[in-house]
Motif scaffolding. Sequence first.
Motif, PDB file in Angstrom:
ATOM      1  N   ARG A 106     -29.067 131.024  38.691  1.00 36.58           N
ATOM      2  CA  ARG A 106     -28.715 131.607  39.988  1.00 36.58           C
ATOM      3  C   ARG A 106     -29.420 130.980  41.183  1.00 36.58           C
ATOM      4  N   THR A 107     -30.165 129.899  40.969  1.00 42.12           N
ATOM      5  CA  THR A 107     -30.872 129.288  42.088  1.00 42.12           C
ATOM      6  C   THR A 107     -30.656 127.788  42.223  1.00 42.12           C
ATOM      7  N   GLU A 108     -30.502 127.091  41.112  1.00 41.38           N
ATOM      8  CA  GLU A 108     -30.437 125.638  41.158  1.00 41.38           C
ATOM      9  C   GLU A 108     -28.991 125.150  41.147  1.00 41.38           C
ATOM     10  N   PRO A 109     -28.571 124.441  42.200  1.00 39.84           N
ATOM     11  CA  PRO A 109     -27.191 123.953  42.283  1.00 39.84           C
ATOM     12  C   PRO A 109     -26.845 122.949  41.185  1.00 39.84           C
ATOM     13  N   VAL A 110     -25.609 123.051  40.708  1.00 43.49           N
ATOM     14  CA  VAL A 110     -25.083 122.156  39.684  1.00 43.49           C
ATOM     15  C   VAL A 110     -23.680 121.725  40.097  1.00 43.49           C
ATOM     16  N   ILE A 111     -23.410 120.443  39.971  1.00 40.00           N
ATOM     17  CA  ILE A 111     -22.066 119.911  40.189  1.00 40.00           C
ATOM     18  C   ILE A 111     -21.479 119.689  38.799  1.00 40.00           C
ATOM     19  N   ILE A 112     -20.342 120.303  38.528  1.00 37.74           N
ATOM     20  CA  ILE A 112     -19.668 120.161  37.241  1.00 37.74           C
ATOM     21  C   ILE A 112     -18.407 119.336  37.450  1.00 37.74           C
ATOM     22  N   MET A 113     -18.212 118.349  36.581  1.00 37.13           N
ATOM     23  CA  MET A 113     -17.027 117.496  36.684  1.00 37.13           C
ATOM     24  C   MET A 113     -16.318 117.435  35.336  1.00 37.13           C
ATOM     25  N   GLY A 114     -14.999 117.501  35.369  1.00 43.12           N
ATOM     26  CA  GLY A 114     -14.192 117.391  34.158  1.00 43.12           C
ATOM     27  C   GLY A 114     -13.523 116.040  34.101  1.00 43.12           C
ATOM     28  N   PHE A 115     -13.542 115.438  32.909  1.00 40.65           N
ATOM     29  CA  PHE A 115     -12.939 114.130  32.695  1.00 40.65           C
ATOM     30  C   PHE A 115     -11.940 114.197  31.544  1.00 40.65           C
ATOM     31  N   GLU A 116     -11.048 113.231  31.511  1.00 39.52           N
ATOM     32  CA  GLU A 116      -9.957 113.181  30.530  1.00 39.52           C
ATOM     33  C   GLU A 116     -10.464 113.269  29.093  1.00 39.52           C
ATOM     34  N   TYR A 117      -9.744 114.037  28.299  1.00 38.66           N
ATOM     35  CA  TYR A 117      -9.958 114.105  26.853  1.00 38.66           C
ATOM     36  C   TYR A 117      -8.665 114.597  26.219  1.00 38.66           C
ATOM     37  N   SER A 118      -8.366 114.101  25.045  1.00 37.61           N
ATOM     38  CA  SER A 118      -7.193 114.574  24.318  1.00 37.61           C
ATOM     39  C   SER A 118      -7.512 114.647  22.837  1.00 37.61           C
ATOM     40  N   ASP A 119      -7.158 115.766  22.214  1.00 44.10           N
ATOM     41  CA  ASP A 119      -7.343 115.864  20.767  1.00 44.10           C
ATOM     42  C   ASP A 119      -6.441 114.864  20.043  1.00 44.10           C
ATOM     43  N   LYS A 120      -5.420 114.358  20.715  1.00 44.91           N
ATOM     44  CA  LYS A 120      -4.521 113.366  20.115  1.00 44.91           C
ATOM     45  C   LYS A 120      -5.234 112.048  19.829  1.00 44.91           C
TER      46      LYS A 120
END
Length: 191
Positions: A29-43
Amino acid sequence: MDTTDLQRYITKKALNNGALLVGYTKIRRTEPVIIMGFEYSDKWFFNFPITLTKKLGEVYFISKNVQDMIAKELKREGYITNYKTILSIYGDFRPLVVSAGLGEWGRNGLVVNKKYGSGLLYAAIFTNAPFKTENTLILQTSEKHCTECEECIKSCPANAFENNTFHLYRCMPYALKGCAQCLKVCKGNNC
């Protein structure tokens, strides 16, 4: 550059260089975090079993490049950065991803994004930059996209979902062989 402009700049830079999603939240609840999503496929497991390492390496290179660019910019502005890559085995990004508004908890225990399903790999940058995290309310006010269909639960050959509990020790032997049955039947995935 003020933090609002910096946040916009970082989001745009990440999206223009390979990230599919970018969100902001706080850890403890205090330390900022940048979350990024990148490509993935179970295929990848089924269509590219020989070149799976190559595919993951390509996504790793893209994500690491994005993280390096953002860290460089944050450091130039005087902020501290540390990050975990898409291949980090320490820590569970799922609660941070949900908190950042990038997805919601799926019945199969994975994070499901409305557009990409559970087909994403996540990376995080931990910083002391005072970013706004108002987007954590996005999914709380939007229509839920992980339904109560229970297709992921019914399809599990390991019976890993029992009594409303996910049993990792049942899932892992199948997952290590490339099972992904819960991902294939999920109506939220683009499989």
